[in-house]
Design a protein around this motif. Structure first.
Motif, PDB file in Angstrom:
ATOM      1  N   VAL A  69     -41.650 -26.133  33.834  1.00 40.17           N
ATOM      2  CA  VAL A  69     -41.134 -26.597  32.549  1.00 40.17           C
ATOM      3  C   VAL A  69     -39.926 -27.486  32.823  1.00 40.17           C
ATOM      4  O   VAL A  69     -39.053 -27.128  33.622  1.00 40.17           O
ATOM      5  N   HIS A  70     -39.867 -28.649  32.170  1.00 41.20           N
ATOM      6  CA  HIS A  70     -38.720 -29.537  32.295  1.00 41.20           C
ATOM      7  C   HIS A  70     -38.120 -29.768  30.915  1.00 41.20           C
ATOM      8  O   HIS A  70     -38.842 -30.067  29.960  1.00 41.20           O
ATOM      9  N   VAL A  71     -36.806 -29.603  30.818  1.00 38.88           N
ATOM     10  CA  VAL A  71     -36.101 -29.810  29.550  1.00 38.88           C
ATOM     11  C   VAL A  71     -34.947 -30.771  29.782  1.00 38.88           C
ATOM     12  O   VAL A  71     -34.423 -30.890  30.890  1.00 38.88           O
ATOM     13  N   ILE A  72     -34.558 -31.449  28.703  1.00 37.39           N
ATOM     14  CA  ILE A  72     -33.432 -32.378  28.759  1.00 37.39           C
ATOM     15  C   ILE A  72     -32.433 -31.979  27.694  1.00 37.39           C
ATOM     16  O   ILE A  72     -32.815 -31.544  26.600  1.00 37.39           O
ATOM     17  N   SER A  73     -31.162 -32.123  28.005  1.00 37.31           N
ATOM     18  CA  SER A  73     -30.111 -31.716  27.077  1.00 37.31           C
ATOM     19  C   SER A  73     -28.931 -32.654  27.228  1.00 37.31           C
ATOM     20  O   SER A  73     -28.574 -33.046  28.345  1.00 37.31           O
ATOM     21  N   GLY A  74     -28.333 -33.037  26.083  1.00 35.82           N
ATOM     22  CA  GLY A  74     -27.139 -33.865  26.156  1.00 35.82           C
ATOM     23  C   GLY A  74     -27.019 -34.846  25.016  1.00 35.82           C
ATOM     24  O   GLY A  74     -27.548 -34.619  23.925  1.00 35.82           O
ATOM     25  N   VAL A  75     -26.356 -35.960  25.272  1.00 33.89           N
ATOM     26  CA  VAL A  75     -26.020 -36.937  24.244  1.00 33.89           C
ATOM     27  C   VAL A  75     -27.276 -37.456  23.537  1.00 33.89           C
ATOM     28  O   VAL A  75     -28.218 -37.924  24.192  1.00 33.89           O
ATOM     29  N   ASP A  76     -27.269 -37.343  22.212  1.00 34.90           N
ATOM     30  CA  ASP A  76     -28.371 -37.815  21.366  1.00 34.90           C
ATOM     31  C   ASP A  76     -29.691 -37.112  21.655  1.00 34.90           C
ATOM     32  O   ASP A  76     -30.757 -37.613  21.283  1.00 34.90           O
ATOM     33  N   GLU A  77     -29.636 -35.992  22.346  1.00 30.31           N
ATOM     34  CA  GLU A  77     -30.823 -35.168  22.580  1.00 30.31           C
ATOM     35  C   GLU A  77     -30.496 -33.754  22.137  1.00 30.31           C
ATOM     36  O   GLU A  77     -29.429 -33.483  21.590  1.00 30.31           O
ATOM     37  N   GLN A  78     -31.422 -32.837  22.351  1.00 31.75           N
ATOM     38  CA  GLN A  78     -31.150 -31.455  22.012  1.00 31.75           C
ATOM     39  C   GLN A  78     -30.001 -30.929  22.870  1.00 31.75           C
ATOM     40  O   GLN A  78     -29.807 -31.375  24.009  1.00 31.75           O
ATOM     41  N   TYR A  79     -29.232 -30.018  22.290  1.00 34.09           N
ATOM     42  CA  TYR A  79     -28.152 -29.389  23.046  1.00 34.09           C
ATOM     43  C   TYR A  79     -28.582 -27.974  23.413  1.00 34.09           C
ATOM     44  O   TYR A  79     -28.907 -27.163  22.537  1.00 34.09           O
ATOM     45  N   ALA A 120     -39.594 -36.650  36.496  1.00 34.95           N
ATOM     46  CA  ALA A 120     -39.465 -35.782  35.326  1.00 34.95           C
ATOM     47  C   ALA A 120     -39.150 -36.583  34.071  1.00 34.95           C
ATOM     48  O   ALA A 120     -39.690 -36.316  32.992  1.00 34.95           O
ATOM     49  N   THR A 121     -38.247 -37.568  34.189  1.00 28.69           N
ATOM     50  CA  THR A 121     -37.910 -38.361  33.003  1.00 28.69           C
ATOM     51  C   THR A 121     -39.068 -39.259  32.581  1.00 28.69           C
ATOM     52  O   THR A 121     -39.197 -39.568  31.391  1.00 28.69           O
ATOM     53  N   ASP A 122     -39.906 -39.687  33.518  1.00 34.94           N
ATOM     54  CA  ASP A 122     -41.126 -40.399  33.134  1.00 34.94           C
ATOM     55  C   ASP A 122     -41.982 -39.510  32.230  1.00 34.94           C
ATOM     56  O   ASP A 122     -42.483 -39.948  31.190  1.00 34.94           O
ATOM     57  N   ALA A 123     -42.147 -38.248  32.637  1.00 33.98           N
ATOM     58  CA  ALA A 123     -42.959 -37.314  31.860  1.00 33.98           C
ATOM     59  C   ALA A 123     -42.300 -36.994  30.520  1.00 33.98           C
ATOM     60  O   ALA A 123     -42.972 -36.919  29.486  1.00 33.98           O
ATOM     61  N   LEU A 124     -40.979 -36.810  30.525  1.00 30.46           N
ATOM     62  CA  LEU A 124     -40.262 -36.518  29.284  1.00 30.46           C
ATOM     63  C   LEU A 124     -40.311 -37.703  28.327  1.00 30.46           C
ATOM     64  O   LEU A 124     -40.493 -37.534  27.117  1.00 30.46           O
ATOM     65  N   ALA A 125     -40.138 -38.904  28.838  1.00 30.06           N
ATOM     66  CA  ALA A 125     -40.164 -40.091  27.990  1.00 30.06           C
ATOM     67  C   ALA A 125     -41.518 -40.264  27.327  1.00 30.06           C
ATOM     68  O   ALA A 125     -41.607 -40.691  26.165  1.00 30.06           O
ATOM     69  N   ALA A 126     -42.586 -39.936  28.045  1.00 26.89           N
ATOM     70  CA  ALA A 126     -43.923 -40.072  27.481  1.00 26.89           C
ATOM     71  C   ALA A 126     -44.151 -39.101  26.331  1.00 26.89           C
ATOM     72  O   ALA A 126     -44.961 -39.369  25.435  1.00 26.89           O
ATOM     73  N   LYS A 127     -43.425 -37.981  26.335  1.00 26.37           N
ATOM     74  CA  LYS A 127     -43.614 -36.967  25.301  1.00 26.37           C
ATOM     75  C   LYS A 127     -42.533 -37.012  24.229  1.00 26.37           C
ATOM     76  O   LYS A 127     -42.650 -36.354  23.202  1.00 26.37           O
ATOM     77  N   ARG A 128     -41.495 -37.794  24.439  1.00 20.27           N
ATOM     78  CA  ARG A 128     -40.384 -37.863  23.494  1.00 20.27           C
ATOM     79  C   ARG A 128     -40.832 -38.506  22.194  1.00 20.27           C
ATOM     80  O   ARG A 128     -41.315 -39.637  22.177  1.00 20.27           O
ATOM     81  N   LEU A 129     -40.683 -37.790  21.073  1.00 24.61           N
ATOM     82  CA  LEU A 129     -41.065 -38.301  19.770  1.00 24.61           C
ATOM     83  C   LEU A 129     -39.875 -38.994  19.117  1.00 24.61           C
ATOM     84  O   LEU A 129     -38.735 -38.538  19.231  1.00 24.61           O
ATOM     85  N   ALA A 135     -35.819 -48.797  24.874  1.00 30.72           N
ATOM     86  CA  ALA A 135     -35.488 -49.781  25.905  1.00 30.72           C
ATOM     87  C   ALA A 135     -34.346 -49.321  26.803  1.00 30.72           C
ATOM     88  O   ALA A 135     -34.299 -49.667  27.986  1.00 30.72           O
ATOM     89  N   THR A 136     -33.412 -48.568  26.245  1.00 34.12           N
ATOM     90  CA  THR A 136     -32.238 -48.138  27.017  1.00 34.12           C
ATOM     91  C   THR A 136     -32.202 -46.625  27.221  1.00 34.12           C
ATOM     92  O   THR A 136     -31.187 -46.087  27.664  1.00 34.12           O
ATOM     93  N   GLN A 137     -33.298 -45.958  26.886  1.00 34.38           N
ATOM     94  CA  GLN A 137     -33.328 -44.492  26.937  1.00 34.38           C
ATOM     95  C   GLN A 137     -33.022 -43.960  28.328  1.00 34.38           C
ATOM     96  O   GLN A 137     -32.238 -43.016  28.481  1.00 34.38           O
ATOM     97  N   ARG A 138     -33.607 -44.553  29.351  1.00 31.12           N
ATOM     98  CA  ARG A 138     -33.410 -44.050  30.710  1.00 31.12           C
ATOM     99  C   ARG A 138     -31.938 -44.148  31.131  1.00 31.12           C
ATOM    100  O   ARG A 138     -31.408 -43.223  31.751  1.00 31.12           O
ATOM    101  N   GLU A 139     -31.281 -45.240  30.788  1.00 35.95           N
ATOM    102  CA  GLU A 139     -29.871 -45.396  31.132  1.00 35.95           C
ATOM    103  C   GLU A 139     -29.020 -44.372  30.384  1.00 35.95           C
ATOM    104  O   GLU A 139     -28.062 -43.818  30.934  1.00 35.95           O
ATOM    105  N   ARG A 140     -29.342 -44.138  29.116  1.00 32.77           N
ATOM    106  CA  ARG A 140     -28.591 -43.146  28.337  1.00 32.77           C
ATOM    107  C   ARG A 140     -28.784 -41.765  28.923  1.00 32.77           C
ATOM    108  O   ARG A 140     -27.836 -40.984  29.026  1.00 32.77           O
ATOM    109  N   TRP A 141     -29.995 -41.435  29.316  1.00 33.02           N
ATOM    110  CA  TRP A 141     -30.252 -40.134  29.925  1.00 33.02           C
ATOM    111  C   TRP A 141     -29.473 -39.975  31.228  1.00 33.02           C
ATOM    112  O   TRP A 141     -28.935 -38.912  31.520  1.00 33.02           O
ATOM    113  N   ALA A 142     -29.428 -41.035  32.023  1.00 33.19           N
ATOM    114  CA  ALA A 142     -28.725 -40.957  33.301  1.00 33.19           C
ATOM    115  C   ALA A 142     -27.230 -40.753  33.093  1.00 33.19           C
ATOM    116  O   ALA A 142     -26.565 -40.074  33.885  1.00 33.19           O
ATOM    117  N   ALA A 143     -26.693 -41.324  32.018  1.00 36.23           N
ATOM    118  CA  ALA A 143     -25.249 -41.275  31.799  1.00 36.23           C
ATOM    119  C   ALA A 143     -24.790 -40.039  31.047  1.00 36.23           C
ATOM    120  O   ALA A 143     -23.661 -39.572  31.251  1.00 36.23           O
TER     121      ALA A 143
END
Length: 199
Positions: A69-79, A120-129, A135-143
């Motif tokens: 399972v992979h989850v993402i948390s942070g700015v403009d995403e779920q906390y 993982a972020t490739d897989a998350l981006a494909a499922k992100r609704l 266009a800038t999602q990957r950079e925002r996730w990295a930061a």
């Protein structure tokens, strides 16, 4: 191997903090159990995660990728709470919301821009609704976000349980949110008009 109280295995009775379970050195899932976990996590877009030091679970959207399972948390995403060490993962049915299974998982934070993070972020981006900025999602996730891999290690329980088992329902957490008491929603014809039509 530590044991988990059935009353704390669901998004459940979180009023008493569970004893921290011990993880085996290596995953002890049988091939059948591993296949069950993979199928459940693939079909469900939501899981409930509970770090060992919290007394209630938190809902999280996720993606099943590379047997974890992979989850993402942070700015403009779920906390989400900090996920480290032992994490209890509850997988509900996509159709009914009923519990399908509970697993103990090992949490690993993926280093930003590492090959694992990129995959993982490739897989998350494909499922992100409803992505705000594809266009800038990957950079925002990295930061401003963290990506965590939750690798299933031990199956705690599978199935809905016996009829006399506690539901595991927990009261909602305290919140200052409220509803307005002075506002009635608009109705076509009004309430009096509906009452007249019924007569």
């Amino acid at each position: 191997m530590g044991t988990t109280d059935p009353g704390t295995g669901f998004f459940g009775d979180r009023r008493v903090t569970a004893v921290v379970p011990a993880l085996p050195d290596a995953a002890d899932l049988s091939p059948e159990q591993a296949a069950l976990v993979a199928e459940a996590c693939t079909k469900s877009g939501l899981v409930w995660v509970r770090p060992h030091d919290l007394d209630r679970a938190v809902a999280a959207w996720h993606v099943w990728h590379a047997d974890a399972v992979h989850v993402i948390s942070g700015v403009d995403e779920q906390y989400l709470p900090l996920l480290q060490g032992v994490v209890e993962v509850t997988v509900p049915s996509k159709d009914t919301g009923a519990r399908l299974l509970v697993v103990l998982a090992r949490a690993d934070l993926l280093p930003v821009r590492s090959p694992e993070w990129e995959a993982a972020t490739d897989a998350l981006a494909a499922k992100r609704l409803n992505a705000l900025d594809p266009a800038t999602q990957r950079e925002r996730w990295a930061a401003g976000t963290v990506v965590t891999r939750l690798t299933p290690v031990h199956l705690v329980t599978a199935g809905a349980g016996a009829d006399d088992a506690p539901s595991g329902a927990a009261p909602p957490p305290p919140s200052p949110a409220t509803t307005r008491g002075d506002y009635a929603p608009w109705h076509l014809g009004g309430r009096l008009g509906r009452a007249a039509r019924r007569r």
